[in-house]
Enzyme design. Structure first.
Site, PDB file in Angstrom:
ATOM      1  N   HIS A  51      29.315  28.388  28.841  1.00  0.00           N
ATOM      2  CA  HIS A  51      29.825  28.831  30.128  1.00  0.00           C
ATOM      3  C   HIS A  51      29.008  28.197  31.251  1.00  0.00           C
ATOM      4  O   HIS A  51      27.925  27.636  31.028  1.00  0.00           O
ATOM      5  CB  HIS A  51      29.798  30.350  30.210  1.00  0.00           C
ATOM      6  CG  HIS A  51      30.773  30.996  29.284  1.00  0.00           C
ATOM      7  ND1 HIS A  51      30.967  32.358  29.218  1.00  0.00           N
ATOM      8  CD2 HIS A  51      31.639  30.468  28.368  1.00  0.00           C
ATOM      9  CE1 HIS A  51      31.899  32.640  28.314  1.00  0.00           C
ATOM     10  NE2 HIS A  51      32.309  31.507  27.787  1.00  0.00           N
ATOM     11  N   GLU A  53      27.137  29.289  33.694  1.00  0.00           N
ATOM     12  CA  GLU A  53      25.766  29.745  33.935  1.00  0.00           C
ATOM     13  C   GLU A  53      24.791  29.118  32.941  1.00  0.00           C
ATOM     14  O   GLU A  53      23.685  28.698  33.309  1.00  0.00           O
ATOM     15  CB  GLU A  53      25.668  31.277  33.809  1.00  0.00           C
ATOM     16  CG  GLU A  53      26.683  32.038  34.641  1.00  0.00           C
ATOM     17  CD  GLU A  53      27.929  32.423  33.859  1.00  0.00           C
ATOM     18  OE1 GLU A  53      28.214  33.622  33.778  1.00  0.00           O
ATOM     19  OE2 GLU A  53      28.579  31.501  33.318  1.00  0.00           O
ATOM     20  N   ARG A 184      52.579  21.257  36.026  1.00  0.00           N
ATOM     21  CA  ARG A 184      52.627  21.405  34.568  1.00  0.00           C
ATOM     22  C   ARG A 184      51.220  21.397  33.968  1.00  0.00           C
ATOM     23  O   ARG A 184      50.920  22.160  33.048  1.00  0.00           O
ATOM     24  CB  ARG A 184      53.457  20.277  33.950  1.00  0.00           C
ATOM     25  CG  ARG A 184      54.950  20.385  34.190  1.00  0.00           C
ATOM     26  CD  ARG A 184      55.690  19.253  33.506  1.00  0.00           C
ATOM     27  NE  ARG A 184      57.134  19.341  33.711  1.00  0.00           N
ATOM     28  CZ  ARG A 184      58.011  18.464  33.229  1.00  0.00           C
ATOM     29  NH1 ARG A 184      57.581  17.444  32.508  1.00  0.00           N
ATOM     30  NH2 ARG A 184      59.304  18.618  33.461  1.00  0.00           N
ATOM     31  N   GLY A 298      67.538  26.991  35.525  1.00  0.00           N
ATOM     32  CA  GLY A 298      68.853  26.709  36.065  1.00  0.00           C
ATOM     33  C   GLY A 298      69.293  27.890  36.919  1.00  0.00           C
ATOM     34  O   GLY A 298      68.522  28.838  37.141  1.00  0.00           O
ATOM     35  N   SER A 304      68.246  35.738  37.246  1.00  0.00           N
ATOM     36  CA  SER A 304      67.620  36.814  36.465  1.00  0.00           C
ATOM     37  C   SER A 304      66.169  37.031  36.887  1.00  0.00           C
ATOM     38  O   SER A 304      65.707  38.170  37.011  1.00  0.00           O
ATOM     39  CB  SER A 304      67.662  36.469  34.973  1.00  0.00           C
ATOM     40  OG  SER A 304      68.987  36.388  34.505  1.00  0.00           O
TER      41      SER A 304
END
Length: 364
Positions: A51, A53, A184, A298, A304
């Site tokens: 990580h 740190e 993307r 589409g 929806s």
């Protein structure tokens, strides 16, 4: 004299360097300073690697002293996952002053990392540049707290509201299409309806290189997802199903895995608008660790998404073309969303001769 805000903003900018490679982990940046000077800096670039740190401390060429401070954009972890606890590494280093932008939303960490550091005599201040730190990890936060990815939809539209042009494969300019590949690349997954696969035969991969992204990290392709209720698509016919990347087919018929093609068939229930989109989001977050979901819809799917209030952002590339009656007409999106208090016009940007309009959907 550089301010504490300056150093944390620098750490946030560093964190962003991991945006093309770090998923499903959050973006994290870290800076170590002494008397207004940066001594070491790092960012987290890949799950399973050290990580930020830990990297910053390992890169530090001087012995830690009481005048040093650490600026980190996310609470240091205190549990063992693919790597050991960052909090233990920090404690062992001897550093005594830490600024943390925000708590980790992961229940395994939230507040516990800060508590452990303080119990070991470290002065920890939390909240510096919190909003900016949250913004760069909104997908990670959404997955951990809401059990759904952060959802971005994009659509290219002509002036007369068409999403296809029979006279050309493209509506938008080359630079707008390049911009889509950046979208993307930061997305964990990309979703389309089966009709898009049938009509356009898209590969849905990232067709840019490291030089385009100004990074040395490997550029990954997003997981590819299609909604195919009745399993009508021939997987040997379309580009979507090629390659080694994970593919998911949400359908209403079967659950199975095709290991040879790396395809998961996932059965979900239908509702009045088709496959249950809210259930799909939940599955993507909890089973596949998807932070950011990009949708290239589409007309039917976009309707929806808006009706179910699923979108977090909508990006429209407005193109200076009049297609006429031969093109497919999109939903009149801007008529439906303009004026609603819960939707903000986030930005407008000219790209070549197109205009990219970004709307942000606000919710608790």
């Amino acid at each position: 004299m550089k301010s504490e805000i300056f150093f944390m903003e620098k750490a946030i900018d560093l964190a962003k360097l991991g945006k093309f490679s770090v998923t499903p982990n959050p973006m994290v940046g870290c800076i170590i300073t002494e008397k207004n000077k940066i001594l070491s800096e790092a960012y987290h670039n890949k799950a399973g690697c050290d990580h930020a740190e830990v990297i910053a401390l390992k890169k530090l060429k001087r012995k830690v002293n009481k005048n040093m401070s650490m600026y980190v954009t996310l609470e240091p972890c205190c549990h063992t996952g693919k790597t050991g606890p960052c909090s233990d590494f920090i404690i062992d280093s001897g550093i005594k002053n830490i600024f943390v932008a925000m708590l980790d939303p992961n229940p395994k960490v939230k507040g516990k990392g800060i508590k452990k550091l303080r119990l070991n005599g470290i002065n920890v201040q939390v909240g510096l540049c919190r909003d900016k730190a949250k913004e760069i990890n909104k997908g990670f936060i959404s997955r951990l707290t809401k059990k759904r990815p952060y959802v971005i939809a994009k659509q290219a539209l002509s002036i007369d509201n068409k999403i296809t042009n029979p006279r050309s494969k493209w509506l938008s300019s080359a630079n707008s299409r390049k911009d889509v590949h950046f979208l993307r690349a930061i997305s964990c997954a990309i979703l389309v309806g089966s009709n898009t696969i049938h009509e356009d035969n898209p590969a849905l991969n990232v067709r840019l290189n490291k030089k385009d992204f100004l990074t040395t990290d490997k550029i990954r392709n997003p997981v590819r997802i299609v909604l195919d209720s009745e399993l009508n698509l021939n997987i040997d016919k379309y580009k979507f199903f090629r390659g080694k990347e994970k593919k998911i087919i949400f359908n209403n018929i079967l659950d199975k895995k095709d290991m040879s093609k790396n395809i998961d068939y996932v059965k979900v229930k239908k509702d009045s608008l088709g496959l249950n989109l809210n259930l799909i989001l939940s599955i993507l977050a909890e089973k596949y660790d998807i932070n950011y979901l990009m949708i290239e819809p589409g007309t039917k799917l976009l309707k929806s998404l808006i009706k179910k209030d699923i979108l977090d952002e909508l990006i429209i590339y407005k193109c200076p073309l009049i297609v006429g009656k031969s093109g497919l007409t999109s939903l009149s999106v801007e008529k439906k969303i303009n004026g609603k208090k819960s939707i903000l016009l986030e930005s407008v940007k000219k790209i070549s001769n197109d205009v990219r309009i970004t709307y942000k959907f606000l919710r608790e």
